[in-house]
Design a protein around this motif. Structure first.
Motif, PDB file in Angstrom:
ATOM      1  N   ARG A  44       0.917  -1.159  -0.092  1.00 44.92           N
ATOM      2  CA  ARG A  44      -0.174  -0.048   0.052  1.00 44.92           C
ATOM      3  C   ARG A  44       0.940   1.202   0.083  1.00 44.92           C
ATOM      4  O   ARG A  44       2.006   1.324   0.520  1.00 44.92           O
ATOM      5  CB  ARG A  44      -0.945   0.054   1.274  1.00 44.92           C
ATOM      6  N   GLU A  46       2.048   4.916   1.390  1.00 43.79           N
ATOM      7  CA  GLU A  46       1.864   5.574   2.698  1.00 43.79           C
ATOM      8  C   GLU A  46       1.663   7.101   2.492  1.00 43.79           C
ATOM      9  O   GLU A  46       2.032   7.838   1.494  1.00 43.79           O
ATOM     10  CB  GLU A  46       3.186   5.389   3.323  1.00 43.79           C
ATOM     11  N   SER A  47       0.864   7.618   3.537  1.00 43.62           N
ATOM     12  CA  SER A  47       0.865   9.044   3.578  1.00 43.62           C
ATOM     13  C   SER A  47       2.093   9.857   4.008  1.00 43.62           C
ATOM     14  O   SER A  47       2.855   9.381   4.966  1.00 43.62           O
ATOM     15  CB  SER A  47      -0.564   9.567   4.244  1.00 43.62           C
ATOM     16  N   LEU A  48       2.468  10.738   3.259  1.00 42.11           N
ATOM     17  CA  LEU A  48       3.851  11.308   3.806  1.00 42.11           C
ATOM     18  C   LEU A  48       3.581  13.059   3.966  1.00 42.11           C
ATOM     19  O   LEU A  48       2.531  13.424   3.600  1.00 42.11           O
ATOM     20  CB  LEU A  48       4.769  11.293   2.405  1.00 42.11           C
ATOM     21  N   ASP A  90      -3.905   2.594  -5.054  1.00 40.91           N
ATOM     22  CA  ASP A  90      -4.182   2.976  -3.571  1.00 40.91           C
ATOM     23  C   ASP A  90      -4.661   4.418  -3.756  1.00 40.91           C
ATOM     24  O   ASP A  90      -5.922   4.707  -3.170  1.00 40.91           O
ATOM     25  CB  ASP A  90      -3.027   3.105  -2.984  1.00 40.91           C
ATOM     26  N   LEU A  93       1.241  10.985  -1.325  1.00 41.02           N
ATOM     27  CA  LEU A  93       1.406   9.418  -1.132  1.00 41.02           C
ATOM     28  C   LEU A  93       2.847   8.982  -1.574  1.00 41.02           C
ATOM     29  O   LEU A  93       3.310   9.762  -2.644  1.00 41.02           O
ATOM     30  CB  LEU A  93       0.303   8.894  -1.945  1.00 41.02           C
ATOM     31  N   TYR A 130       7.491   2.767  -0.779  1.00 34.79           N
ATOM     32  CA  TYR A 130       8.941   2.469  -0.680  1.00 34.79           C
ATOM     33  C   TYR A 130       9.410   1.433  -1.077  1.00 34.79           C
ATOM     34  O   TYR A 130       8.774   0.452  -1.311  1.00 34.79           O
ATOM     35  CB  TYR A 130       8.990   2.557   0.987  1.00 34.79           C
TER      36      TYR A 130
END
Length: 260
Positions: A115, A117-119, A211, A164, A167
């Motif tokens: 998924r 990630e919110s950054l 996502d 978003l 990684y």
């Protein structure tokens, strides 16, 4: 209806530009946005037009409105007006590019195994700076700084703005994008989807896009759109993932001398 989708997407883009601007000046046929904190960001210092205005008068209009700026950027959101402006503005020294407004008409993809990630901005900034230097190798440090930090202004552009990222296994930020959500209007935009060159073709962008679409659906945004360059390959990548062209906008740029 595609025409309704285009109208809603264009209205969202115009509202976003106004909301993120530090200053808005009304002009015939549109408005000028300004932000002296990001003076080297064309995005934040440009003319938005959606008519009515005479195509023959647009160049003079831009000169008057943007007299204090070293560059000229005009986004014409009406296809017919932009097409009519092209000959006049190219004669005046502008470069012309066509943007495609693409809406997601396919099924929402199944959740990816990984998924996004919110950054926050500090987490995103190093990757943005590296990418800007690849795109603009001759730019000075101040230009790179402004182009990275201008992301902060975008936080004002919509009801919800999310950065978003996906990684890679080694811990590098491999792919990232902005997601703008307006649940009240049922509209979402995916913007600036980028995959760092060392991590290309490994599915990171697919994970990120899937996502973003899931987050948009969860927010009640039934219209999900993005902007693609009409002359670049990502438009075909998006088409294979369920995006359909519903309209066009036109971008006219005149750079300052000896500046990227």
């Amino acid at each position: 209806m595609p025409s309704s989708d285009l109208h809603r997407a264009t209205a969202f883009r115009l509202a976003f530009a106004r909301r993120q601007a530090a200053e808005v000046r009304e002009v015939p046929g549109g408005f000028l946005v300004l932000d002296e904190r990001y003076a080297r960001s064309y995005e934040h210092n440009q003319l938005h037009l959606d008519g009515p205005v005479s195509p023959a008068e647009v160049s003079g209009l831009a000169e008057a409105a943007m007299a204090d700026l070293p560059h000229r950027l005009i986004t014409v959101h009406d296809d017919a007006l932009g097409t009519a402006c092209a000959a006049h503005l190219t004669r005046a020294g502008y470069e012309h590019a066509t943007e495609l407004v693409m809406t997601h008409t396919g099924p929402t993809p199944p959740p990816a195994p990984a998924r996004a990630e919110s950054l926050d901005l500090p987490a995103l900034a190093p990757a943005l700076a590296r990418q800007q230097r690849l795109w603009m190798p001759d730019a000075d440090d101040e230009t790179i700084r402004q182009l990275v930090e201008r992301r902060a202004a975008r936080l004002r552009g919509a009801e919800r703005v999310e950065f978003l990222g996906v990684y890679a296994t080694g811990g590098d930020l491999a792919s990232w994008a902005d997601l703008y959500l307006a649940p009240t209007d049922g509209v979402a935009q995916v913007e600036d989807l980028v995959t760092a060159a060392p991590h290309a073709r490994r599915g990171h962008a697919d994970t990120l896009l899937a996502d973003a679409l899931h987050r948009s659906a969860a927010a009640g945004c039934t219209l999900r759109f993005l902007i693609a360059d009409a002359d670049d390959w990502p438009r075909h990548w998006y088409a294979r993932r369920g995006f359909t062209v519903v309209g066009r906008a036109h971008v006219f740029t005149r750079h300052r001398a000896a500046t990227p």
